[in-house]
Design a protein around this motif. Structure first.
Motif, PDB file in Angstrom:
ATOM      1  N   SER A  34     -22.352  -7.531 -21.100  1.00 32.44           N
ATOM      2  CA  SER A  34     -21.886  -7.786 -22.472  1.00 32.44           C
ATOM      3  C   SER A  34     -20.746  -6.861 -22.892  1.00 32.44           C
ATOM      4  N   VAL A  35     -20.314  -5.978 -22.006  1.00 29.39           N
ATOM      5  CA  VAL A  35     -19.251  -5.023 -22.336  1.00 29.39           C
ATOM      6  C   VAL A  35     -17.887  -5.724 -22.269  1.00 29.39           C
ATOM      7  N   GLU A  36     -17.121  -5.600 -23.328  1.00 26.57           N
ATOM      8  CA  GLU A  36     -15.766  -6.153 -23.361  1.00 26.57           C
ATOM      9  C   GLU A  36     -14.797  -5.071 -22.870  1.00 26.57           C
ATOM     10  N   PHE A  37     -14.643  -5.003 -21.573  1.00 25.48           N
ATOM     11  CA  PHE A  37     -13.897  -3.907 -20.961  1.00 25.48           C
ATOM     12  C   PHE A  37     -12.415  -3.921 -21.337  1.00 25.48           C
ATOM     13  N   HIS A  38     -11.849  -5.080 -21.563  1.00 20.85           N
ATOM     14  CA  HIS A  38     -10.410  -5.151 -21.847  1.00 20.85           C
ATOM     15  C   HIS A  38     -10.048  -4.469 -23.156  1.00 20.85           C
ATOM     16  N   SER A  39     -10.966  -4.457 -24.113  1.00 25.23           N
ATOM     17  CA  SER A  39     -10.666  -3.895 -25.434  1.00 25.23           C
ATOM     18  C   SER A  39     -11.340  -2.553 -25.710  1.00 25.23           C
ATOM     19  N   ALA A  40     -12.315  -2.169 -24.906  1.00 25.88           N
ATOM     20  CA  ALA A  40     -13.037  -0.909 -25.148  1.00 25.88           C
ATOM     21  C   ALA A  40     -12.127   0.286 -24.887  1.00 25.88           C
ATOM     22  N   ARG A  41     -12.077   1.207 -25.821  1.00 22.45           N
ATOM     23  CA  ARG A  41     -11.257   2.413 -25.658  1.00 22.45           C
ATOM     24  C   ARG A  41     -12.088   3.609 -25.213  1.00 22.45           C
ATOM     25  N   TYR A  42     -13.360   3.654 -25.652  1.00 24.91           N
ATOM     26  CA  TYR A  42     -14.205   4.814 -25.356  1.00 24.91           C
ATOM     27  C   TYR A  42     -15.601   4.348 -24.935  1.00 24.91           C
ATOM     28  N   ILE A  43     -15.983   4.718 -23.717  1.00 24.04           N
ATOM     29  CA  ILE A  43     -17.298   4.367 -23.184  1.00 24.04           C
ATOM     30  C   ILE A  43     -17.987   5.642 -22.742  1.00 24.04           C
ATOM     31  N   VAL A  44     -19.237   5.806 -23.122  1.00 25.22           N
ATOM     32  CA  VAL A  44     -20.036   6.962 -22.700  1.00 25.22           C
ATOM     33  C   VAL A  44     -21.237   6.462 -21.921  1.00 25.22           C
ATOM     34  N   GLU A  45     -21.590   7.201 -20.882  1.00 23.43           N
ATOM     35  CA  GLU A  45     -22.815   6.907 -20.140  1.00 23.43           C
ATOM     36  C   GLU A  45     -23.721   8.123 -20.187  1.00 23.43           C
ATOM     37  N   TYR A  46     -24.980   7.906 -20.553  1.00 27.96           N
ATOM     38  CA  TYR A  46     -25.996   8.955 -20.566  1.00 27.96           C
ATOM     39  C   TYR A  46     -26.858   8.842 -19.307  1.00 27.96           C
ATOM     40  N   GLY A  47     -27.250   9.988 -18.750  1.00 29.92           N
ATOM     41  CA  GLY A  47     -28.197   9.979 -17.641  1.00 29.92           C
ATOM     42  C   GLY A  47     -27.650   9.237 -16.436  1.00 29.92           C
ATOM     43  N   VAL A  48     -26.520   9.694 -15.921  1.00 29.39           N
ATOM     44  CA  VAL A  48     -25.773   8.954 -14.901  1.00 29.39           C
ATOM     45  C   VAL A  48     -26.502   8.884 -13.564  1.00 29.39           C
ATOM     46  N   GLY A  49     -27.225   9.933 -13.197  1.00 23.79           N
ATOM     47  CA  GLY A  49     -27.935   9.937 -11.910  1.00 23.79           C
ATOM     48  C   GLY A  49     -26.967   9.868 -10.746  1.00 23.79           C
ATOM     49  N   THR A  50     -27.140   8.880  -9.880  1.00 22.59           N
ATOM     50  CA  THR A  50     -26.289   8.747  -8.690  1.00 22.59           C
ATOM     51  C   THR A  50     -25.049   7.881  -8.940  1.00 22.59           C
ATOM     52  N   GLY A  51     -24.887   7.367 -10.167  1.00 20.92           N
ATOM     53  CA  GLY A  51     -23.664   6.657 -10.504  1.00 20.92           C
ATOM     54  C   GLY A  51     -23.682   5.155 -10.277  1.00 20.92           C
ATOM     55  N   VAL A  52     -24.864   4.549 -10.237  1.00 19.74           N
ATOM     56  CA  VAL A  52     -24.961   3.106 -10.014  1.00 19.74           C
ATOM     57  C   VAL A  52     -24.264   2.320 -11.130  1.00 19.74           C
ATOM     58  N   PHE A  53     -24.515   2.724 -12.382  1.00 13.22           N
ATOM     59  CA  PHE A  53     -23.847   2.065 -13.505  1.00 13.22           C
ATOM     60  C   PHE A  53     -22.385   2.485 -13.586  1.00 13.22           C
ATOM     61  N   THR A  54     -22.119   3.746 -13.271  1.00  8.88           N
ATOM     62  CA  THR A  54     -20.753   4.277 -13.339  1.00  8.88           C
ATOM     63  C   THR A  54     -19.804   3.502 -12.443  1.00  8.88           C
ATOM     64  N   ASP A  55     -20.249   3.168 -11.252  1.00  8.89           N
ATOM     65  CA  ASP A  55     -19.407   2.399 -10.328  1.00  8.89           C
ATOM     66  C   ASP A  55     -18.945   1.097 -10.964  1.00  8.89           C
ATOM     67  N   LYS A  56     -19.847   0.432 -11.670  1.00  6.71           N
ATOM     68  CA  LYS A  56     -19.508  -0.830 -12.326  1.00  6.71           C
ATOM     69  C   LYS A  56     -18.538  -0.599 -13.485  1.00  6.71           C
ATOM     70  N   ILE A  57     -18.783   0.451 -14.251  1.00  2.60           N
ATOM     71  CA  ILE A  57     -17.898   0.770 -15.374  1.00  2.60           C
ATOM     72  C   ILE A  57     -16.481   1.033 -14.872  1.00  2.60           C
ATOM     73  N   ILE A  58     -16.361   1.831 -13.835  1.00  5.60           N
ATOM     74  CA  ILE A  58     -15.045   2.167 -13.294  1.00  5.60           C
ATOM     75  C   ILE A  58     -14.376   0.941 -12.679  1.00  5.60           C
ATOM     76  N   GLN A  59     -15.164   0.095 -12.056  1.00  2.00           N
ATOM     77  CA  GLN A  59     -14.620  -1.107 -11.429  1.00  2.00           C
ATOM     78  C   GLN A  59     -13.963  -2.043 -12.444  1.00  2.00           C
ATOM     79  N   PHE A  60     -14.571  -2.184 -13.620  1.00  2.00           N
ATOM     80  CA  PHE A  60     -14.114  -3.183 -14.577  1.00  2.00           C
ATOM     81  C   PHE A  60     -13.357  -2.624 -15.774  1.00  2.00           C
ATOM     82  N   ARG A  61     -13.352  -1.336 -15.980  1.00  2.00           N
ATOM     83  CA  ARG A  61     -12.735  -0.778 -17.179  1.00  2.00           C
ATOM     84  C   ARG A  61     -11.217  -0.963 -17.183  1.00  2.00           C
TER      85      ARG A  61
END
Length: 196
Positions: A34-61
């Motif tokens: 549901s994240v609108e990556f094209h328009s989002a200016r600031y995204i924060v991730e809590y509790g990153v761990g090994t970066g499973v969600f982070t990889d997706k954020i970086i891929q599409f941001r």
């Protein structure tokens, strides 16, 4: 290797890590759908761990989007620093998400579009959860989203104290299956929308 590192950190700090295995790619996809990556200016991730969600954020941001990661576990933090050292507009913080406001002020971030959370709210002390959720609610822009996952719906009432709209979906392909909660305060009617 990620799974072994994650499991060892769970053994050392089960309340802080909150799961035996890292989240699956299926859950990561559901967390960001549901994240609108094209328009989002600031995204924060809590509790990153090994970066499973982070990889997706970086891929599409959008490359201009500023992403801030919070990881209180020192082992995970060091691993993240090395792994993402070449990423632009990425800030990695070794601290609790309780201090989110301090770091937004430090880096002159005026608001948040999205907060994506891997924190184990089921095992966090109530007072810690309340601080994090209260600050997150205040820092999200109107229409911004706080997205988290839980293995049961026992804590939905906690999130309901801070957010007016909660969209709930299920990801059965994760182990164990998980509920993804997308929470907003955009003055739409209060409801829980369950999508099985």
């Amino acid at each position: 290797m990620k799974s072994i590192k994650f499991f060892l950190q769970y053994i050392f700090s089960p309340r802080k890590v909150g799961a035996v295995l890292p989240s699956s790619g299926f859950l990561a996809d559901k967390m960001i759908e549901s994240v609108e990556f094209h328009s989002a200016r600031y995204i924060v991730e809590y509790g990153v761990g090994t970066g499973v969600f982070t990889d997706k954020i970086i891929q599409f941001r959008n490359p201009r989007t500023i992403v801030m990661l919070f990881e209180s576990n020192k082992v995970f933090y060091q691993s993240l620093k090395e792994r993402y050292k070449r990423e632009a507009n990425l800030i990695i913080i070794n601290d609790s998400a309780e201090n989110i406001d301090k770091y937004l002020e430090k880096y002159r971030i005026p608001y948040l579009d999205y907060v994506i959370s891997g924190l184990p709210f089921a095992s966090l002390p109530t007072e810690v959860s309340n601080v994090i959720l209260n600050k997150t609610r205040k820092l999200l822009k109107d229409g911004g989203s706080f997205i988290t996952f839980q293995y049961s719906l026992l804590k939905v009432s906690l999130f309901d104290q801070y957010f007016e709209h909660i969209d709930i979906q299920r990801e059965y392909r994760n182990f164990p299956p998980a509920f993804v909660l997308s929470c907003q305060n955009n003055r739409i009617s209060t409801q829980w929308k369950r999508c099985e």
